[in-house]
Design a protein around this motif. Structure first.
Motif, PDB file in Angstrom:
ATOM      1  N   MET A   1       0.843  -1.198   0.000  1.00 62.22           N
ATOM      2  CA  MET A   1       0.000   0.000   0.000  1.00 62.22           C
ATOM      3  C   MET A   1       0.875   1.244   0.000  1.00 62.22           C
ATOM      4  O   MET A   1       1.825   1.362   0.769  1.00 62.22           O
ATOM      5  CB  MET A   1      -0.889  -0.007   1.253  1.00 62.22           C
ATOM      6  CG  MET A   1      -2.096   0.911   1.135  1.00 62.22           C
ATOM      7  SD  MET A   1      -2.826   1.197   2.755  1.00 62.22           S
ATOM      8  CE  MET A   1      -3.916  -0.174   2.889  1.00 62.22           C
ATOM      9  N   LYS A   2       0.520   2.162  -0.830  1.00 65.38           N
ATOM     10  CA  LYS A   2       1.290   3.414  -0.880  1.00 65.38           C
ATOM     11  C   LYS A   2       0.787   4.374   0.191  1.00 65.38           C
ATOM     12  O   LYS A   2      -0.352   4.330   0.613  1.00 65.38           O
ATOM     13  CB  LYS A   2       1.106   4.062  -2.264  1.00 65.38           C
ATOM     14  CG  LYS A   2       1.761   3.276  -3.385  1.00 65.38           C
ATOM     15  CD  LYS A   2       2.857   4.133  -4.032  1.00 65.38           C
ATOM     16  CE  LYS A   2       3.597   3.379  -5.111  1.00 65.38           C
ATOM     17  NZ  LYS A   2       2.715   3.063  -6.248  1.00 65.38           N
ATOM     18  N   ARG A   3       1.651   5.260   0.557  1.00 70.21           N
ATOM     19  CA  ARG A   3       1.303   6.216   1.594  1.00 70.21           C
ATOM     20  C   ARG A   3       0.077   7.038   1.188  1.00 70.21           C
ATOM     21  O   ARG A   3      -0.871   7.209   1.945  1.00 70.21           O
ATOM     22  CB  ARG A   3       2.502   7.134   1.812  1.00 70.21           C
ATOM     23  CG  ARG A   3       2.327   8.154   2.881  1.00 70.21           C
ATOM     24  CD  ARG A   3       3.680   8.665   3.258  1.00 70.21           C
ATOM     25  NE  ARG A   3       4.357   9.230   2.076  1.00 70.21           N
ATOM     26  CZ  ARG A   3       4.380  10.539   1.832  1.00 70.21           C
ATOM     27  NH1 ARG A   3       3.785  11.373   2.628  1.00 70.21           N
ATOM     28  NH2 ARG A   3       5.009  10.995   0.793  1.00 70.21           N
ATOM     29  N   ARG A   4       0.092   7.516  -0.086  1.00 70.67           N
ATOM     30  CA  ARG A   4      -0.998   8.359  -0.547  1.00 70.67           C
ATOM     31  C   ARG A   4      -2.327   7.585  -0.572  1.00 70.67           C
ATOM     32  O   ARG A   4      -3.365   8.079  -0.153  1.00 70.67           O
ATOM     33  CB  ARG A   4      -0.675   8.892  -1.940  1.00 70.67           C
ATOM     34  CG  ARG A   4      -0.958  10.338  -2.127  1.00 70.67           C
ATOM     35  CD  ARG A   4      -0.228  10.879  -3.332  1.00 70.67           C
ATOM     36  NE  ARG A   4       1.105  11.354  -2.994  1.00 70.67           N
ATOM     37  CZ  ARG A   4       1.333  12.584  -2.526  1.00 70.67           C
ATOM     38  NH1 ARG A   4       0.355  13.411  -2.328  1.00 70.67           N
ATOM     39  NH2 ARG A   4       2.575  12.984  -2.259  1.00 70.67           N
ATOM     40  N   PHE A   6      -3.091   5.022   1.206  1.00 71.00           N
ATOM     41  CA  PHE A   6      -3.528   4.771   2.580  1.00 71.00           C
ATOM     42  C   PHE A   6      -4.275   5.983   3.119  1.00 71.00           C
ATOM     43  O   PHE A   6      -5.352   5.869   3.700  1.00 71.00           O
ATOM     44  CB  PHE A   6      -2.312   4.448   3.445  1.00 71.00           C
ATOM     45  CG  PHE A   6      -2.592   4.524   4.906  1.00 71.00           C
ATOM     46  CD1 PHE A   6      -3.340   3.524   5.507  1.00 71.00           C
ATOM     47  CD2 PHE A   6      -2.157   5.600   5.655  1.00 71.00           C
ATOM     48  CE1 PHE A   6      -3.629   3.599   6.850  1.00 71.00           C
ATOM     49  CE2 PHE A   6      -2.449   5.673   6.993  1.00 71.00           C
ATOM     50  CZ  PHE A   6      -3.188   4.673   7.597  1.00 71.00           C
ATOM     51  N   LEU A   7      -3.714   7.142   2.905  1.00 65.52           N
ATOM     52  CA  LEU A   7      -4.344   8.347   3.423  1.00 65.52           C
ATOM     53  C   LEU A   7      -5.703   8.575   2.789  1.00 65.52           C
ATOM     54  O   LEU A   7      -6.660   8.963   3.454  1.00 65.52           O
ATOM     55  CB  LEU A   7      -3.433   9.552   3.174  1.00 65.52           C
ATOM     56  CG  LEU A   7      -2.139   9.504   3.984  1.00 65.52           C
ATOM     57  CD1 LEU A   7      -1.188  10.588   3.514  1.00 65.52           C
ATOM     58  CD2 LEU A   7      -2.450   9.669   5.464  1.00 65.52           C
ATOM     59  N   VAL A  13     -13.096   6.114   4.560  1.00 63.81           N
ATOM     60  CA  VAL A  13     -13.790   5.467   5.671  1.00 63.81           C
ATOM     61  C   VAL A  13     -14.390   6.517   6.587  1.00 63.81           C
ATOM     62  O   VAL A  13     -15.537   6.438   7.013  1.00 63.81           O
ATOM     63  CB  VAL A  13     -12.829   4.542   6.466  1.00 63.81           C
ATOM     64  CG1 VAL A  13     -13.489   4.037   7.723  1.00 63.81           C
ATOM     65  CG2 VAL A  13     -12.396   3.388   5.576  1.00 63.81           C
ATOM     66  N   ALA A  14     -13.582   7.561   6.851  1.00 60.69           N
ATOM     67  CA  ALA A  14     -14.056   8.614   7.740  1.00 60.69           C
ATOM     68  C   ALA A  14     -15.273   9.310   7.156  1.00 60.69           C
ATOM     69  O   ALA A  14     -16.127   9.806   7.872  1.00 60.69           O
ATOM     70  CB  ALA A  14     -12.928   9.614   7.990  1.00 60.69           C
ATOM     71  N   ALA A  16     -17.634   7.909   5.325  1.00 61.17           N
ATOM     72  CA  ALA A  16     -18.844   7.093   5.313  1.00 61.17           C
ATOM     73  C   ALA A  16     -19.726   7.454   6.500  1.00 61.17           C
ATOM     74  O   ALA A  16     -19.265   7.576   7.613  1.00 61.17           O
ATOM     75  CB  ALA A  16     -18.470   5.618   5.363  1.00 61.17           C
ATOM     76  N   VAL A  18     -23.282   7.041   8.937  1.00 64.48           N
ATOM     77  CA  VAL A  18     -24.076   5.960   9.520  1.00 64.48           C
ATOM     78  C   VAL A  18     -25.495   6.463   9.759  1.00 64.48           C
ATOM     79  O   VAL A  18     -25.694   7.468  10.406  1.00 64.48           O
ATOM     80  CB  VAL A  18     -23.435   5.531  10.855  1.00 64.48           C
ATOM     81  CG1 VAL A  18     -24.348   4.575  11.578  1.00 64.48           C
ATOM     82  CG2 VAL A  18     -22.080   4.899  10.595  1.00 64.48           C
ATOM     83  N   SER A  20     -29.472   5.285  10.864  1.00 63.71           N
ATOM     84  CA  SER A  20     -30.290   4.197  11.421  1.00 63.71           C
ATOM     85  C   SER A  20     -31.410   4.763  12.269  1.00 63.71           C
ATOM     86  O   SER A  20     -31.415   5.908  12.666  1.00 63.71           O
ATOM     87  CB  SER A  20     -29.427   3.283  12.272  1.00 63.71           C
ATOM     88  OG  SER A  20     -30.102   2.922  13.424  1.00 63.71           O
TER      89      SER A  20
ATOM     90  N   PHE B 107     -13.842   4.926  16.142  1.00 63.10           N
ATOM     91  CA  PHE B 107     -14.226   5.671  14.952  1.00 63.10           C
ATOM     92  C   PHE B 107     -15.036   6.911  15.340  1.00 63.10           C
ATOM     93  O   PHE B 107     -14.790   8.018  14.840  1.00 63.10           O
ATOM     94  CB  PHE B 107     -15.023   4.753  14.024  1.00 63.10           C
ATOM     95  CG  PHE B 107     -15.591   5.455  12.841  1.00 63.10           C
ATOM     96  CD1 PHE B 107     -14.753   5.856  11.800  1.00 63.10           C
ATOM     97  CD2 PHE B 107     -16.943   5.734  12.766  1.00 63.10           C
ATOM     98  CE1 PHE B 107     -15.274   6.520  10.715  1.00 63.10           C
ATOM     99  CE2 PHE B 107     -17.470   6.402  11.685  1.00 63.10           C
ATOM    100  CZ  PHE B 107     -16.631   6.797  10.650  1.00 63.10           C
ATOM    101  N   ILE B 200     -26.866  -2.257  13.914  1.00 60.73           N
ATOM    102  CA  ILE B 200     -26.242  -0.938  14.081  1.00 60.73           C
ATOM    103  C   ILE B 200     -27.013  -0.104  15.092  1.00 60.73           C
ATOM    104  O   ILE B 200     -26.429   0.660  15.861  1.00 60.73           O
ATOM    105  CB  ILE B 200     -26.066  -0.206  12.741  1.00 60.73           C
ATOM    106  CG1 ILE B 200     -25.033   0.904  12.927  1.00 60.73           C
ATOM    107  CG2 ILE B 200     -27.354   0.377  12.226  1.00 60.73           C
ATOM    108  CD1 ILE B 200     -24.330   1.245  11.678  1.00 60.73           C
ATOM    109  N   ILE B 204     -25.167   1.816  18.403  1.00 61.41           N
ATOM    110  CA  ILE B 204     -24.968   3.268  18.500  1.00 61.41           C
ATOM    111  C   ILE B 204     -24.670   3.740  19.922  1.00 61.41           C
ATOM    112  O   ILE B 204     -23.650   4.385  20.157  1.00 61.41           O
ATOM    113  CB  ILE B 204     -26.178   4.007  17.915  1.00 61.41           C
ATOM    114  CG1 ILE B 204     -26.162   3.822  16.396  1.00 61.41           C
ATOM    115  CG2 ILE B 204     -26.126   5.491  18.238  1.00 61.41           C
ATOM    116  CD1 ILE B 204     -27.324   4.439  15.694  1.00 61.41           C
ATOM    117  N   LEU B 328       4.219   4.095   6.614  1.00 60.68           N
ATOM    118  CA  LEU B 328       3.367   4.563   5.534  1.00 60.68           C
ATOM    119  C   LEU B 328       3.172   6.072   5.588  1.00 60.68           C
ATOM    120  O   LEU B 328       3.105   6.746   4.563  1.00 60.68           O
ATOM    121  CB  LEU B 328       2.015   3.863   5.598  1.00 60.68           C
ATOM    122  CG  LEU B 328       2.045   2.388   5.178  1.00 60.68           C
ATOM    123  CD1 LEU B 328       0.719   1.732   5.488  1.00 60.68           C
ATOM    124  CD2 LEU B 328       2.365   2.272   3.693  1.00 60.68           C
TER     125      LEU B 328
END
Lengths: 538, 337
Positions: A1-4, A6-7, A13-14, A16, A18, A20, B107, B200, B204, B328
């Motif tokens: 995995m490259k550094r870029r 990965f970032l 992910v951050a 995404a 949620v 409900s 998270f 989920i 929470i 990394l």
């Protein structure tokens, strides 16, 4: 995995989000909710076979509902609560019981089947009772309490008939066949899963139910939940109304209460007394409180060592205990007082019953002076932290009160895991504990708790030839059916135990159950656990 | 890179051996007699002795240790007496529950703390800086079980927004087929949307509880390290070159400030695993922490040893992961390694 890379992926992910909301039950689920009983309690089973090594009390509940015994008890009503009738038996796996002078013969129900469909035979009964008296530990001990100790006592007459031979005349033998331990196992199935190292198949029954009972375990996640489904072919009695029982472990008492109040859980027990009182007052739920049968919380004293070897000191302590304060501030009234019988009240042929001591500090001080301890002494008061909810405030009140008569008390908190070890050493000078017997007979209680043969429940190491004589007399009289002698002996040992006061009865605890208003059919059983078979949801 | 990983793993071996010995001795030193505990309230001395022999506790300590190491070699962690199940199965079943909760908690903490820290650092002394300080202090000062109970009281009992705090799933849902053990992932993989939603919504509140508890160190560290970076020469140069504030802060400054933040994250993750115990109790979460605590109360040796072993292995793995992350994030680390 490259550094870029990965970032970038972290950023993705951050990013995404949620979304409900509360789950909405579909109508099919609402339907199953109606036929399901959701029970919440603090702890769950560690083994679903009562014959297992170290099966805990919640495990007894599973065994009770998933296995049958030959016989069980009828119900009667005590203060409006269905209560098991000590003296009336009903047939469960047996169709007929014939008790002779030195044996009892049981005919089995022909339509009785185990969960896997094999019919219940006399050989299964013999194998199961042999197992109970042979595996050692608690089951063997409990069988022994009814003079059931040897496999030779259980005889197969024919495929559908079993005879139990008595070792000696003992009126506890038949009741002992109706406790949880003599459950009937599917011997073919268990034998198939037994190993050389484990001839009784304990490893198999630990996680599988192999009985013929009204419920069978369909899912069990230790420490989380037990799911039991109704056995529609049950022959032991009328078909239960509840199709499925879900028993969830909810460690936090506050959450158990919230679940009840929100209507999500149907039944909870083992809530703190204060919660029960508040729930009772709110009137939103039905609350049933029943005294423990043959059970008492007491203050015990080690009579082998000074200062408690002195009867005057023991009496002084009995006069110094703040009984009423304990009832009000610790138990919130949810217990039956076991003190303050009016002078001259005739002793009853019953146990438990209140003793004559009351809180009377002046009298206690005088007794201390007479005993040669005008300035008091120092001692420790021990309790089981596993039941700290009641024990801790109780001990603080006793400490405060004993201080007034010069006894300086240090409180010694013992963790649940060590409590029994410490108690069995019989070295604690002063302690509080509960004892309750499954078999509800006064002499049963006294054999364990006061008799000079010094069982582990005689935690005081109390020895009295006179008292032993009364207890033995009562046992013999009961076996022979001599009512007058029996009553005389029972009254005598109760009186003597109050006079010598090696242990001070404090109160008879209550079993507290909180249920939704639409749940009915709670029954009180000697084992104090729930019997799902009678429950109904309106 | 590979040699570094191998070298790090070799270094972990002695610490794991130490953990095995210390946990074995520590659990034996616990007060309490498991034989008496498991013989039940009605057992006499003979019954207790029978149980002791059955459990192998009558053997000398060194023999018990030998047997333990032998079983360990076979991957057998022994049986729990309180739950009656093999420890390995239990840990396998419960670890995903704890991990799912902890990761989500982390998270949540990151999602709140890092932007908060950056904002506080870019505007020191402003309202948002004070807010950051107050939130961080409050989060770390509230006992985690208390926070959990408050959230349950408000969002379940009073408002009814949250489902009953009954563990990972509502009683009327069946858990999804176990692939990873993470309900969220498994339900998505098998396409069970309703189960995903149920899982989920159960997560929470506990994840919020853990998140609020954990955000303090992350927010403080982000702020501090951002402040240091923002006052450095290359940021001044970047600003002087006319780059947009966003590019300066996020692309240049934040990346350089990340190193200490990642270290803190590793630390926070490990103490979250500990704080989990209380959150699991409050939310009836069938995780590894509540398992270990129950075993400890019952002097049940095998699960305690298994738990400590698992934790030790996880710490080693976590530290390894952080070291790799360093490489990394910061190319300079590669040369040193």
């Amino acid at each position: 995995m490259k550094r870029r890379d990965f970032l970038k992926s972290t950023a993705a992910v951050a990013g995404a989000s949620v979304v409900s909301g509360p789950a909405i039950l579909s109508s099919a689920k609402a339907q199953s909710r109606q036929e399901t009983l959701l029970i919440v309690s603090e702890s769950g089973p560690n083994n679903i076979d009562i014959h297992g090594v170290g099966t805990n009390v919640p495990g007894y509940e599973v065994s009770w509902n998933c296995y049958d015994r030959l016989i069980s008890h009828e119900m009667k009503s005590v203060n409006g609560v269905p209560y098991y009738d000590r003296d009336k038996f009903k047939m469960e796996l047996a169709e007929d019981m014939n008790v002779g002078p030195m044996s009892a013969t049981f005919k089995l129900k022909k339509n009785a089947k185990f969960h896997d469909g094999t019919p219940v035979k006399a050989q299964d009964v013999k194998w199961s009772l042999d197992r109970a008296v042979s595996v050692g530990g608690f089951p063997t001990f409990q069988m022994g309490a009814g003079s059931l100790t040897k496999p030779e006592q259980f005889v197969v007459v024919d495929d559908n008939t079993v005879r139990v031979d008595f070792l000696r005349k003992d009126r506890l033998t038949i009741p002992d066949l109706a406790v949880i331990v003599p459950a009937i196992y599917n011997s073919g199935l268990v034998k198939k899963n037994a190993t050389e190292k484990d001839p009784w198949g304990l490893e198999y029954t630990k996680i599988n139910s192999a009985g013929s009972g009204a419920y069978k375990v369909s899912r069990w996640t230790a420490g989380t939940e037990v799911v039991m489904d109704r056995n529609d072919d049950w022959a032991g009695g009328p078909l239960p109304k509840v199709k499925r029982v879900i028993w969830r472990m909810v460690p936090s008492a506050g959450n158990r209460r919230a679940l009840l109040e929100r209507g999500d859980a149907d039944i909870s027990y083992d809530l703190p007394n204060k919660d029960f009182v508040e729930l009772k007052d709110s009137g939103k739920l039905s609350i049933v409180s029943t005294p423990y049968s043959n059970g008492i919380q007491y203050l015990g004293m080690n009579v082998t060592k000074p200062p408690f070897d002195n009867i005057k000191v023991r009496q002084a302590v009995a006069y110094a205990v703040p009984y009423q304060k304990i009832m009000d501030a610790v138990l919130f009234g949810l217990s039956k007082p076991m003190f303050g019988a009016k002078p001259g009240t005739p002793t009853e042929v019953a146990w438990p019953q209140p003793h004559g001591f009351n809180t009377d500090i002046a009298k206690a001080k005088q007794l201390m002076a007479e005993a040669g301890y005008p300035n008091g002494f120092e001692t420790t008061l021990s309790f089981d932290l596993g039941f700290a909810g009641v024990n801790e405030p109780l001990c603080v009140l006793v400490q405060e009160s004993l201080n007034q008569i010069g006894i300086k008390v240090t409180i010694n908190k013992i963790p649940g895991a060590t409590w029994r070890t410490e108690l069995n050493k019989k070295a604690l000078p002063l302690y509080t504990n509960v004892f309750s017997g499954w078999l509800d007979y006064p002499e049963y209680f006294f054999i364990w708790c006061y008799h000079g043969k010094n069982s582990i429940f005689n935690t005081m190491s109390y020895q009295s030839k006179e008292l032993d004589g009364y207890i033995d007399g009562a046992v013999t009289a009961a076996a022979e059916g001599d009512k007058t002698a029996y009553e005389k002996d029972v009254k005598s040992f109760v009186d003597l135990s109050f006079k010598d006061i090696p242990r001070i009865p404090l109160f008879q605890p209550y079993v507290n159950i909180a249920m939704q208003k639409n749940v009915t059919g709670y029954q009180y059983w000697f084992h104090r656990r729930l019997d799902y078979r009678a429950f109904e949801k309106g | 890179m590979l040699t570094m990983v191998l070298k790090r793993m070799m270094l972990a071996v002695p610490s794991l051996i130490g953990v095995v010995i210390v946990t074995f001795l520590l659990t034996r030193a616990l007060p309490g007699d498991p034989a008496a505990y498991f013989a039940g309230p009605a057992a006499d001395k003979v019954a207790v002795e029978q149980i002791r022999v059955k459990l192998g506790l009558d053997q000398p300590l060194i023999v018990q240790f030998g047997r333990y190491v032998q079983d360990l070699g076979k991957g057998d962690l022994g049986n729990s007496l309180t739950t009656g199940q093999p420890v390995l199965t239990e840990i396998k079943n419960r670890l995903p529950a704890s991990a799912e909760l902890t990761l989500l908690g982390l998270f949540v903490a990151m999602a709140i703390a890092i932007p908060l820290g950056i904002l506080a650092a870019t505007r020191p002394g402003s309202l948002i800086d004070h807010a950051c300080r107050v939130i961080a202090t409050a989060g770390v000062s509230l006992p985690v079980f208390f926070l959990g109970l408050i959230l349950v009281y408000v969002f379940y009992y009073l408002l009814g927004w949250s489902p009953a705090p009954l563990g990972r799933l509502d009683v009327f849902y069946n858990p999804p087929a176990s692939i990873t053990g993470f309900y969220l992932i498994d339900s998505l993989l098998t396409g069970q949307w309703e189960t995903f939603r149920a899982a989920i919504s159960q997560l929470i509140l506990p994840a919020m509880t853990l998140g609020i508890f954990a955000l303090a160190p992350i927010a403080r560290m982000t702020r501090a390290s951002m402040l240091a970076v923002l006052s450095s020469d290359f940021v001044r140069t970047a600003r002087a070159s006319g780059l947009t504030p966003y590019t300066v802060t996020v692309t240049y400054a934040f990346r350089n400030a990340m190193l200490p933040v990642v270290t803190t994250l590793g630390m926070v993750f490990s103490f979250l695993l500990g704080a989990n115990v209380l959150v699991e109790k409050v939310f009836a979460w069938p995780g590894i922490g509540s398992y270990a605590v129950e075993a400890l109360i019952a002097s049940d040796f095998a699960p305690v040893q298994g738990f400590v072993m698992t934790m030790a292995i996880m710490y080693v793995a976590l530290n390894l992961l952080i070291d790799i992350l360093y490489v990394l994030i910061d190319p300079r680390m590669r040369i040193e390694a």
